[in-house]
Design a protein around this motif. Structure first.
Motif: not given
Length: 201
Positions: A106-116
């Motif tokens: 499944s293709h997902r799209h949304g807000p995510v926390l990243t360590t970048l």
């Protein structure tokens, strides 16, 4: 050792009261329970926690998947860390809008926390998802689970020792209160004759 010395001292002492002997026995039983029962209970609780946590580790490692997400745009920074086992309190994660593909395709799209530290459009980073592609915390690792189990066992042993000692203190406190009450009654019976003529004093 004090309990054993107390028992030995009161063994044939003519001044021994029954409460003295009971108090020494209570101290000895407390010592044995703290030395034997508390560590044993700690081992049992730690082993049970280890078994449960290691099952959780296996389940989480089976159910959670590491997938690659792509930054669409930056949303801001998130100073609060939702997974304290993964990073230190000084880490600041960036909040981004990202695309990723779940393990089920499944293709997902949304807000995510990243360590970048400075995420830009098109940057790739890893995220943990459930089998349906929904973001989840990283799985518990075996070392962390073992640490938690050891702490649980140690805490159970300390709690047991504290409860046993508290019970001893309560028993001794009640005995002392009863002893003082008896003394007060004896003084009350003897007290009215003090200082009176002809009482033999």
């Amino acid at each position: 050792m004090r309990a054993i010395r107390g028992l030995w001292r009161w063994r044939r002492n003519p001044l021994r009261r029954s409460t003295d002997l009971i108090e020494a026995w209570v101290a000895l039983v407390t010592l044995v329970l703290i030395a034997v029962a508390a560590p044993l209970l700690g081992v049992v609780v730690g082993a049970a926690a280890q078994g449960a946590l290691q099952r959780s580790v296996r389940q989480q490692q089976h159910d959670r998947h590491l997938v690659v997400a792509t930054v669409v745009r930056r949303l801001g920074s998130a100073p609060v860390e939702p997974d304290p086992d993964t990073t230190s309190a000084h880490d600041t994660r960036s909040r981004v809008l990202a695309d990723w593909t779940g393990p089920d395709g499944s293709h997902r799209h949304g807000p995510v926390l990243t360590t970048l530290k400075s995420p830009h459009k098109g940057d790739h980073f890893d995220v943990w998802t459930d089998p349906h592609g929904l973001i989840t915390a990283r799985p518990l690792d075996s070392t962390t689970a073992t640490t938690h189990a050891v702490l649980a066992g140690f805490g159970a042993a300390l709690l047991t020792a504290g409860l046993v000692d508290s019970a001893r203190r309560l028993i001794v406190w009640r005995m002392v209160r009863r002893r003082y009450a008896r003394w007060d009654q004896a003084w009350d019976r003897a007290g009215p004759d003090w200082g009176k003529a002809g009482t033999g004093s």
